[in-house]
Design an enzyme around this catalytic site. Structure first.
Site, PDB file in Angstrom:
ATOM      1  N   SER A 193      -1.270 -16.211  -0.838  1.00 45.29           N
ATOM      2  CA  SER A 193      -2.020 -15.566  -1.812  1.00 45.29           C
ATOM      3  C   SER A 193      -1.199 -15.171  -2.901  1.00 45.29           C
ATOM      4  CB  SER A 193      -2.870 -14.607  -1.151  1.00 45.29           C
ATOM      5  OG  SER A 193      -3.188 -13.342  -1.990  1.00 45.29           O
TER       6      SER A 193
ATOM      7  N   GLY B 154       0.810  -1.259  -0.145  1.00 43.96           N
ATOM      8  CA  GLY B 154       0.098   0.120   0.029  1.00 43.96           C
ATOM      9  C   GLY B 154       0.749   1.348   0.119  1.00 43.96           C
TER      10      GLY B 154
ATOM     11  N   ASP C 180      -4.443 -10.454   8.006  1.00 44.22           N
ATOM     12  CA  ASP C 180      -3.250 -10.528   7.153  1.00 44.22           C
ATOM     13  C   ASP C 180      -2.312 -11.406   7.569  1.00 44.22           C
ATOM     14  OD1 ASP C 180      -4.541  -9.313   5.094  1.00 44.22           O
ATOM     15  OD2 ASP C 180      -3.661  -7.327   5.657  1.00 44.22           O
TER      16      ASP C 180
ATOM     17  N   ILE D 170      -7.179  -1.746  -2.606  1.00 41.42           N
ATOM     18  CA  ILE D 170      -8.044  -1.869  -1.746  1.00 41.42           C
ATOM     19  C   ILE D 170      -7.952  -0.542  -0.608  1.00 41.42           C
ATOM     20  CG2 ILE D 170      -8.503  -3.455   0.571  1.00 41.42           C
ATOM     21  CD1 ILE D 170      -7.283  -5.683  -1.255  1.00 41.42           C
TER      22      ILE D 170
ATOM     23  N   SER E 237      -3.654  -6.018  -9.276  1.00 41.51           N
ATOM     24  CA  SER E 237      -4.845  -5.808  -8.254  1.00 41.51           C
ATOM     25  C   SER E 237      -5.254  -4.416  -8.501  1.00 41.51           C
ATOM     26  CB  SER E 237      -4.763  -6.139  -7.019  1.00 41.51           C
ATOM     27  OG  SER E 237      -4.023  -5.446  -6.197  1.00 41.51           O
ATOM     28  N   ARG E 238      -6.452  -4.245  -8.157  1.00 44.01           N
ATOM     29  CA  ARG E 238      -7.127  -2.683  -8.034  1.00 44.01           C
ATOM     30  C   ARG E 238      -6.853  -2.427  -6.651  1.00 44.01           C
ATOM     31  NH1 ARG E 238      -9.892  -1.197 -12.131  1.00 44.01           N
ATOM     32  NH2 ARG E 238     -11.054  -2.688 -13.444  1.00 44.01           N
TER      33      ARG E 238
END
Lengths: 506, 506
Positions: free
Chosen positions: B268, B173, B260, B201, B198-199
């Site tokens: 993942s 992030g 997480d 979060i 990914s987009r």
């Protein structure tokens, strides 16, 4: 300081049991601007929080789908405008995260979590994470007390004009309705005992299911007070009383995973007892390999916590460890168990269910000072023998608007099958869990007439062809399934003594 | 051997995103005969499992409410008869209960759980309990490997006709689109790099969001293979590829609680890389007080697991720990971050984002043997300087059907506000989390033009009245809210050096 959007309410003609609003994808992105999936919806007068489901049918860019129960909470009609904005993550979420990291809960944190559970601010997944963290990390005595107080303080209470309110509670899913015997015994001796009980979750019947065969159990708090001041006792369902609504909501999530940590169960039981006004309480902990508590060591840990926390709440409590290895009485199923309670009170027999009821009623007499320690049992037994307990039981049934007053009138299911024994020898064990399963396959607990009656007991010498079980059901398909299961599992249900324990080849 | 009921399908005109069937209370009791809330619904040709919601409106005693997406799975019309019976608890539920009790997962158990997540046999509450148990009890290296393989084996795969498929992944992030620079640098040197991303979060934009400003990112596996064999690389969204659908489903539940655990994140990431055909991989672990990994010690633990498990999967991997304390580049938001990637490739400036991209591309060159260890950085830098990376970037955009080929053409939001500094001194720190929050308040990531540009940097000497931030938004309400938040929190966003650290009275 959050972004607000005006949307047209589109009422969805469904009574959804969860607080969910429907948004289309575009509106959800615009309002939520994140994966935060909670919204606050405001009408002219009311304000409701809930979770968002995304749908790209029926809901357009200017609308929000609102289920009927939220409609009535918001007091709006189809087409009315509502204001919608994102709800920030509730504070309690951080406390749950802390507990996952094994940080102890403070009193205020426990309260906030329970409050947010009740206000639908936490999702089922979040509540489940909380319950899992309690199961794995455990609860200290302090945390259990905080949780118990939070559950009590967020629920309703009932109070009685009497210094002594007697009660009992049993942990753990065995058959036999001890409470239906204990209440009339206690009340026949002049004490008040308002017994609020649950329905079955995993057993063949709960006390509330059984009592419902004989009388009404959907009583409100005022009706309970009226009946108790009139006849001294009541045996009713706790589900409409909101004594611990936070607990009721969590139980639904705990069930499939068996999330039953000591602290949570203790807080749950004692919060309901406190709210119901109990002052003197016997806790029955059945111990056995097929019930919740497996060993005496484990049971002693539970007992200690029950004692400390009930003292904190001002409830005089005694814990008894009981034999959870054997069926308690011979009947499984709501009507059949209600019938056996009647039969015992009518003096037809005195089995281990009757003995357990007299022991527990006796401990209550000892605890409240009616008898000297150890002498309560005789008083309880005498109360049955004299017929006083039966008279009181009938008074209670009448007060609860029932009209069944003897064992013969209890309505059992129409259809019956008898299971026949296939082998020879002495019965050494019976599996309560498998017996429960047969009763449930036959339709218990929803079919109140369904269940089973044991025709044999541990120690009996069986011959081939002896009848050993009767299964009852109203639905013939279910009766067939229960019979099939019973036949297939007969050796495990009724275990015959065998000398060869194990055999090995080559 | 379960009780089956025939019910009339009543189609509900809603595209519900969860597999839920509506039953009225009476039918639910009859079928379920317990609180088990799962059913199997069978049409003439198909069979679907799902959870039950109870409603006492719209659904009568002879019907079952079926949402549109289940209707199409069952291939039925309104009024058709379906067979409904209770679904037994899935086997995986016991494995979750075991993991809650800290029993390690076997390979088969991990697979069964992921399979049941995908087949909608587990509720969100049950999946959440599983994720919580992994977070608290942790995952061993073996369990992480099993989970990773289960996620991979239940998803689709993409394979390429080349022995070396390069890739990178960053945890945590931070702003700055390193991948949009690394891919063209690598591909311009003759390697294949199919970057599936990914987009956002919780950040202001994900790589997929940024690339979508310039080109299509909703590519299927066949299109990706075609583009990569044509131009060598692609930068696309992983959301339509089903590389690890089990993971995608669990991520939604993990988010609000921040569940997480290392093992889960590693499984993942690596499952998606394995499914996408990666052979050489750089893992970037930003370390800093506002990102996921707080300390170097923690990062080293993560790194060790990444290395062992990727080896097990046959991916040659190097992990790099990077500085997660400072903003990476000066832009936050999809279009603004895409623009800065262009500006760096166009040679307009070389900031810390450009440096990070060259370091990571360099490590990939070293890893694959293109350069001697430590010399990759120079090759990466040279690839930008020569303009080759820019040319390759344009080729990729064109192949992905984009039509923006220079930084000036990137469309930024219409409305802008400038935040002015109020105090004097040297900047010692900037808060990436608060900067991200401003960008999100302005509308990021859904408003692709929204975000912010930092006009200052650590070490700058500020005077009163200096402009320090530009905020961009298409929605004026959101722009005002972002501005208000920025002004209120200015001292924490841009921290000025102060000599008095603390003061005490009396």
């Amino acid at each position: 300081m959050t972004y607000t959007k005006k949307l047209k309410a589109k009422i969805i003609d469904i009574e959804a049991n969860k607080p969910i609003f429907l948004l289309n994808e575009k509106v959800a992105e615009d309002i939520l601007a994140s994966t935060n999936n909670r919204v606050v919806v405001r009408s002219a007068k009311e304000c409701v929080t809930g979770l968002v489901d995304i749908t790209n049918t029926v809901i357009d860019d200017y609308s929000i789908g609102i289920y009927k129960n939220q409609q009535s909470k918001l007091n709006i009609n189809d087409g009315d405008l509502v204001e919608v904005n994102v709800m920030p993550y509730p504070e309690s979420l951080q406390y749950i995260i802390n507990k996952i990291k094994n940080k102890p809960l403070s009193e205020e944190e426990a309260y906030t979590i329970i409050k947010d559970v009740l206000d639908d601010k936490l999702s089922e997944a979040e509540i489940s994470a909380f319950l899992t963290s309690l199961t794995i990390n455990g609860l200290s005595l302090e945390e259990t007390t905080y949780l118990c107080k939070a559950l009590t303080n967020t629920g309703k209470t009932i109070s009685f004009d009497r210094p002594e309110i007697l009660d009992k509670h049993s942990i753990g899913g065995i058959n036999g309705r001890v409470s239906m015997l204990v209440v009339p015994i206690i009340v026949a001796n002049g004490y008040m005992m308002p017994k609020t009980a649950s329905r079955s979750i995993s057993s063949a019947a709960g006390t509330a299911d059984c009592m419902e065969v004989l009388a009404r159990v959907d009583l409100g708090a005022d009706k309970i007070k009226e009946i108790v001041s009139d006849v001294g006792g009541v045996i009713t369902w706790n589900g409409r009383l909101d004594l611990s609504p936070g607990d009721d909501k969590m139980i639904a999530i705990r069930h499939s995973l068996g999330l039953d940590p000591e602290g949570l169960v203790i807080a749950s039981v004692l919060s309901k007892k406190k709210s119901a006004g109990s002052t003197h309480l016997i806790i029955d902990l059945p111990v056995g390999k097929e019930v919740k508590i497996k060993t005496r060591e484990e049971a002693e840990k539970w007992a200690k916590k029950f004692l400390v926390i009930s003292k904190e709440l001002g409830i005089k409590t005694r814990v008894v460890l009981t034999n959870g290895e054997v069926p308690c009485g011979r009947n499984f199923g709501a009507a059949l168990e209600a019938k056996s309670a009647f039969e015992i009170l009518e003096g037809k027999y005195f089995d281990n269910l009757a003995a357990k009821a007299c022991e527990i009623a006796g401990k209550l007499f000892d605890l409240v000072g009616k008898t000297k320690d150890g002498e309560g049992y005789d008083l309880a037994r005498e109360t049955i023998k004299s017929g006083k307990a039966l008279e009181k039981f009938k008074e209670i049934i009448k007060a609860q608007e029932g009209n069944i007053f003897c064992s013969e009138d209890v309505p059992i299911a129409e259809n019956k099958k008898i299971i026949i024994n296939q082998s020879i020898g002495k019965i050494v064990d019976m599996d309560v869990a498998l017996l429960t399963k047969i009763a449930r396959l036959a339709g218990a607990p929803y079919d109140k007439g369904a269940g089973l009656v044991l025709l044999c007991d541990s120690g009996d010498e069986l011959k081939e062809g002896d009848p050993i079980l009767e299964i009852y059901a109203n639905n013939l398909d279910k009766l067939d399934q229960a019979e099939e299961f019973a036949k297939e599992n007969l050796k495990n249900i009724i275990q015959i003594e065998r000398m060869i324990l194990e055999e090995m080849d080559q």
